[in-house]
Scaffold this active site. Structure first.
Site, PDB file in Angstrom:
ATOM      1  N   CYS A  67     -31.413  40.402 -24.391  1.00 51.59           N
ATOM      2  CA  CYS A  67     -33.098  39.865 -24.606  1.00 51.59           C
ATOM      3  C   CYS A  67     -32.661  40.551 -26.770  1.00 51.59           C
ATOM      4  O   CYS A  67     -33.136  41.227 -27.076  1.00 51.59           O
ATOM      5  CB  CYS A  67     -33.838  41.304 -24.334  1.00 51.59           C
ATOM      6  SG  CYS A  67     -33.273  42.626 -24.240  1.00 51.59           S
ATOM      7  N   GLY A  68     -30.939  40.315 -26.668  1.00 52.13           N
ATOM      8  CA  GLY A  68     -31.144  39.885 -28.716  1.00 52.13           C
ATOM      9  C   GLY A  68     -30.638  41.895 -28.373  1.00 52.13           C
ATOM     10  O   GLY A  68     -29.608  42.134 -27.662  1.00 52.13           O
TER      11      GLY A  68
END
Length: 301
Positions: A67-68
């Protein structure tokens, strides 16, 4: 993964949007009552402002990766706050919520962790109540003198911000200080914003809260305001923690959707570039073979 995150984020976003009016209204109401009781001799343990010696940080991260920079941003925010507290000579403890934060803090021997809490999908009031009970016991027993939430605030599908929010005590003017009289509220606290006045650092309430509505003087309470405050403070703890969990989940899903979207775009671009390289190499090989055939034919002639 992008499609799954996109399907789940609608529910998470609705939970955040639908829950904000209640939690903001409850906070404004409690702050107003607490403000009106400042001049009276009241006994509400959760509003007692003590000289701060130890701070509890409730750090909310995600349960999954890919998720980055979502989890790293929250952890970095918590570490920055820990360094700030150490710099002014205060003790601290961490309540870690979320598998990613738990695995990180378990590897950090120099970080004091009071409790690890595993997430369980969409946040529920039961999960928030479990964290609120731990926070309540720590504050009431004077194990800590201040409690702060460190989580990611959901702004939009493409933006979210890691923030610090003062949970306890229920301070009206941000007068939470250490034994030396120094303010210990965070520089980016959502409730209190540090500014300068007369050449000194002071804490002022957010303009939105200053301009908020006040209780009408015509309004009468059947119960004593102190009893109302005591009865609603547990609801305040639960609602604020639940809101932080919901905002964190919505931010995590949005970050995952964007990260997977970027990964898909990068994969398509990579495939396109590799196809071009492959076609060039194949064309060069075909051209080379044709030249060899022509050269051989010329030699035979």
């Amino acid at each position: 993964m992008m499609l799954v995150a996109a399907a789940r984020i609608k529910r998470a976003q609705e939970a955040v949007i639908n829950g904000r009016p209640f939690t903001e209204g409850l906070v404004e109401f409690l702050y107003t009552i607490n403000d009106s009781l400042q001049c009276e001799d009241v006994d509400c343990p959760l509003t007692v402002i003590r000289h701060v010696k130890k701070v509890a940080l409730v750090v909310i991260t995600g349960d999954r990766g890919v998720c980055g920079s979502f989890n790293n941003a929250v952890i970095k925010k918590a570490e920055s706050r820990v360094s700030e507290l150490k710099g002014i000579g205060l003790d601290y403890t961490v309540i870690s919520v979320g598998k990613k934060g738990n695995s990180y803090f378990r590897r950090k021997d120099d970080v004091l962790v009071d409790r690890f809490v595993e997430g369980g999908g969409f946040p529920t009031a039961k999960e928030a109540q479990m964290i609120a009970d731990d926070v309540f016991s720590l504050f009431i027993s004077e194990g800590v003198d201040k409690v702060e939430l460190v989580y990611t605030k959901f702004v939009s599908l493409v933006k979210s911000n890691p923030v610090i929010r003062t949970l306890l005590p229920l301070s009206v003017k941000g007068e939470v200080v250490d034994v030396n009289g120094n303010c210990v509220d965070g520089m980016e606290d959502e409730l209190f914003m540090l500014t300068t006045k007369g050449g000194k650092l002071v804490v002022e309430r957010d303009k939105v809260r200053v301009e908020g509505g006040r209780i009408s003087p015509l309004m009468q309470f059947e119960q004593d305001p102190v009893q109302i405050l005591d009865a609603m403070m547990p609801l305040y703890l639960n609602s604020q923690i639940l809101r932080a969990l919901q905002e964190s989940l919505a931010s995590e899903l949005a970050a995952r959707m964007n990260a997977m979207s970027n990964a898909t775009d990068n994969a398509i671009e990579l495939k396109k570039n590799l196809s071009i390289v492959y076609n060039r190499e194949r064309q060069a090989k075909v051209t080379s073979e044709i030249l060899e055939i022509v050269a051989g034919a010329d030699a035979l002639a």
